[in-house]
Design an enzyme around this catalytic site. Structure first.
Site, mmCIF file in Angstrom:
data_model
loop_
_atom_site.group_PDB
_atom_site.id
_atom_site.type_symbol
_atom_site.label_atom_id
_atom_site.label_comp_id
_atom_site.label_asym_id
_atom_site.label_seq_id
_atom_site.Cartn_x
_atom_site.Cartn_y
_atom_site.Cartn_z
ATOM 1 C CB CYS A 114 57.388 32.780 21.120
ATOM 2 S SG CYS A 114 55.607 32.881 21.109
ATOM 3 C CG HIS A 254 58.825 31.988 25.044
ATOM 4 N ND1 HIS A 254 58.309 33.266 25.101
ATOM 5 C CD2 HIS A 254 57.873 31.213 24.458
ATOM 6 C CE1 HIS A 254 57.110 33.259 24.552
ATOM 7 N NE2 HIS A 254 56.816 32.032 24.169
ATOM 8 C CG ASN A 284 53.550 33.429 24.982
ATOM 9 O OD1 ASN A 284 54.322 34.269 24.527
ATOM 10 N ND2 ASN A 284 53.433 32.226 24.462
HETATM 11 N N1 ACO Z 1 39.787 27.210 31.090
HETATM 12 C C1 ACO Z 1 39.225 26.066 31.521
HETATM 13 N N2 ACO Z 1 39.372 24.885 30.881
HETATM 14 C C2 ACO Z 1 40.135 24.887 29.780
HETATM 15 C C3 ACO Z 1 40.761 26.034 29.273
HETATM 16 C C4 ACO Z 1 40.554 27.237 29.983
HETATM 17 N N3 ACO Z 1 41.119 28.398 29.590
HETATM 18 N N4 ACO Z 1 41.457 25.701 28.157
HETATM 19 C C5 ACO Z 1 41.290 24.392 27.971
HETATM 20 N N5 ACO Z 1 40.475 23.880 28.953
HETATM 21 C C6 ACO Z 1 40.042 22.515 29.148
HETATM 22 C C7 ACO Z 1 40.095 21.697 27.886
HETATM 23 O O1 ACO Z 1 38.930 21.892 27.118
HETATM 24 C C8 ACO Z 1 40.178 20.284 28.425
HETATM 25 O O2 ACO Z 1 38.876 19.891 28.816
HETATM 26 P P1 ACO Z 1 38.385 18.363 28.559
HETATM 27 O O3 ACO Z 1 39.332 17.525 29.389
HETATM 28 O O4 ACO Z 1 36.992 18.396 29.072
HETATM 29 O O5 ACO Z 1 38.533 18.141 27.102
HETATM 30 C C9 ACO Z 1 41.007 20.459 29.720
HETATM 31 O O6 ACO Z 1 40.932 21.855 30.050
HETATM 32 C C10 ACO Z 1 42.454 20.053 29.576
HETATM 33 O O7 ACO Z 1 42.962 20.633 28.381
HETATM 34 P P2 ACO Z 1 44.437 20.443 27.929
HETATM 35 O O8 ACO Z 1 44.641 21.156 26.625
HETATM 36 O O9 ACO Z 1 44.808 18.989 27.984
HETATM 37 O O10 ACO Z 1 45.194 21.221 29.088
HETATM 38 P P3 ACO Z 1 46.737 21.299 29.365
HETATM 39 O O11 ACO Z 1 47.024 20.926 30.756
HETATM 40 O O12 ACO Z 1 47.543 20.645 28.277
HETATM 41 O O13 ACO Z 1 47.008 22.877 29.257
HETATM 42 C C11 ACO Z 1 47.822 24.544 27.744
HETATM 43 C C12 ACO Z 1 46.705 23.561 28.066
HETATM 44 C C13 ACO Z 1 47.937 25.520 28.902
HETATM 45 C C14 ACO Z 1 47.457 25.292 26.471
HETATM 46 C C15 ACO Z 1 49.161 23.763 27.564
HETATM 47 O O14 ACO Z 1 48.978 22.687 26.685
HETATM 48 C C16 ACO Z 1 50.262 24.644 27.035
HETATM 49 O O15 ACO Z 1 50.729 25.558 27.700
HETATM 50 N N6 ACO Z 1 50.762 24.382 25.816
HETATM 51 C C17 ACO Z 1 51.835 25.174 25.223
HETATM 52 C C18 ACO Z 1 51.252 26.396 24.620
HETATM 53 C C19 ACO Z 1 52.271 27.456 24.288
HETATM 54 O O16 ACO Z 1 53.253 27.624 24.987
HETATM 55 N N7 ACO Z 1 52.026 28.179 23.218
HETATM 56 C C20 ACO Z 1 52.797 29.305 22.867
HETATM 57 C C21 ACO Z 1 53.863 28.988 21.908
HETATM 58 S S1 ACO Z 1 54.816 30.381 21.549
HETATM 59 C C22 ACO Z 1 54.291 31.181 20.099
HETATM 60 O O17 ACO Z 1 54.972 31.160 19.119
HETATM 61 C C23 ACO Z 1 53.019 31.891 20.056
#
Ligand code: ACO
Length: 366
Positions: A114, A254, A284
């Site tokens: 990214c 980003h 994204n």
């Molecule tokens: N729908 C519903 N529930 C979900 C989903 C979904 N799509 N995805 C995860 N959950 C659940 C999980 O299983 C977890 O459940 P549990 O508590 O029963 O275990 C709960 O939601 C919380 O999960 P977390 O991972 O702690 O959620 P968080 O608030 O951290 O959000 C997210 C997750 C959105 C992925 C966040 O961590 C994030 O944005 N991280 C950065 C990711 C990113 O930017 N990546 C791109 C990088 S750029 C590149 O080079 C590609």
């Protein structure tokens, strides 16, 4: 006098198919409410069967060249930032070069996930500053839908497809790219990766059965890393440009997650009105995210001549990159005759791309 690289053309292309959060609700155990609150995303674009990183990039490139009023054969180099190339070999940039008829251009890909577009911008502007290149086409393009596991709700809701391009031109004015900072921490490689399909785990029955060709991510770790490096890299480039945060009129980060953007803004103590976002509509789009956002910021009149903008990104690697740009040209390209500039404004990017393709005898890729 030092040569600078100014942005004189810009273009974007996103596929027409929209995948909404409610569409995802029928595919996965997720909800519109969860996706919106945790990420700020409502919908994303998905490439049609024949669309690829190269075809989307070619459309974005045609649009950028039309704005720059530059014939494809005047381009010296094409740098395509992508982590979803059409093939491992040859480069996607070579496919774009052929598609747009850039017969005098070199072509290469950059993979910094990214962060790729900001990396590519830094390389392109460096070559211009060094005097070896005059016109460089810099593109960010990714077809994330081809590497997403639509049984993994932790990743598949986050990403979309698209491409954005800019034309860099050499100038003696102190404008364009003023400073850049590139970084990497490879110890976090496994936090965001595609384990299979490369030299370590070439494609086999086993890699396919184990779903190793899809993106895997530790979201929480990437989140923490992202806020930290977006803040650090923004401060670095602003300082390197001899400016302060108050001198920056617009930040284009980003577009991964609205909460990451808000946290970085808070940590920088920058008012949210100074931050451009469109993550709600595209998700994204990886390397395409920053140039698509830049194009939309220009279209919305948020970038004005003489203003300073920061582009900042993070991604797999783990990598990060930032740059400060002093915007040198009015949002309606000044080099176009007035009637063409007005036409461009009303016809939009798609028509601009078609018009240049027609004039240069090329086919717009479908
Ligand atoms: N729908 C519903 N529930 C979900 C989903 C979904 N799509 N995805 C995860 N959950 C659940 C999980 O299983 C977890 O459940 P549990 O508590 O029963 O275990 C709960 O939601 C919380 O999960 P977390 O991972 O702690 O959620 P968080 O608030 O951290 O959000 C997210 C997750 C959105 C992925 C966040 O961590 C994030 O944005 N991280 C950065 C990711 C990113 O930017 N990546 C791109 C990088 S750029 C590149 O080079 C590609």
């Amino acid at each position: 006098m030092r040569t600078h690289a100014e942005i004189v053309g810009w273009g974007k292309h996103v596929p027409s198919k929209v995948l909404t959060n409610s569409d995802l609700e029928s595919m996965l155990d997720t909800s519109d409410e969860w996706i919106k609150t945790r990420t700020g995303i409502s919908e994303r674009r998905i490439a049609a069967a024949k669309e690829t990183s190269a075809t989307m990039a070619s459309r974005a490139a045609f649009a950028a060249l039309e704005v720059a009023d530059l014939s494809p054969n005047k381009i010296d180099l094409i740098i395509a930032a992508t982590s979803t190339p059409d093939h491992l070999m040859p480069s996607t940039a070579s496919l774009i070069q052929d598609s747009i008829g850039a017969t005098n251009a070199g072509a290469m890909d950059i993979n910094a996930a990214c962060s790729g577009f900001v990396y590519a911008l830094s390389v392109g502007s460096g070559l211009i500053a060094g005097g070896s290149h005059q016109n460089v086409l810099v593109i960010g393009t990714d077809t994330m839908s081809r590497i997403l596991d639509y049984t993994d709700r932790g990743t598949s809701v986050l990403f979309g497809d698209g491409a954005g391009a800019v034309v860099l031109r050499a100038t003696e004015d102190v404008t364009g790219v003023l400073s850049s900072s590139l970084g990497s921490d490879g110890s976090g490689a496994h936090l965001l990766w595609i384990p299979g399909g490369g030299a370590r785990h070439p494609a086999s029955l086993e890699t396919v059965q184990n779903r190793m060709h899809y993106i895997k991510m530790n979201g929480n770790e990437v989140y923490r890393f992202a806020v930290n490096v977006m803040t650090k890299a923004s401060l670095q480039v602003v300082k390197d440009a001899g400016l302060t945060l108050d001198d920056i009129e617009l930040f284009i980060p980003h577009q991964a997650n609205i909460r990451i953007i808000q946290s970085a803004a808070k940590s920088l103590k920058v008012p949210i009105e100074k931050i451009f976002t469109n993550v709600e509509r595209y998700g994204n789009t990886s390397a395409a995210s920053v140039p698509i956002a830049l194009c939309e910021a220009i279209e919305q009149g948020r970038v004005k001549a003489g203003e300073h903008i920061v582009l900042v990104a993070f991604g797999a690697g783990l990598t990060w990159a930032a740059t400060v740009i002093r915007w040198g040209v009015p949002a309606v390209a000044p080099r176009l005759p007035w009637w063409k500039a007005i036409l461009h404004r009303f016809r939009g990017q798609e028509a601009a791309a078609k018009s240049l393709a027609r004039r240069t005898g090329r086919k717009i890729p479908r």
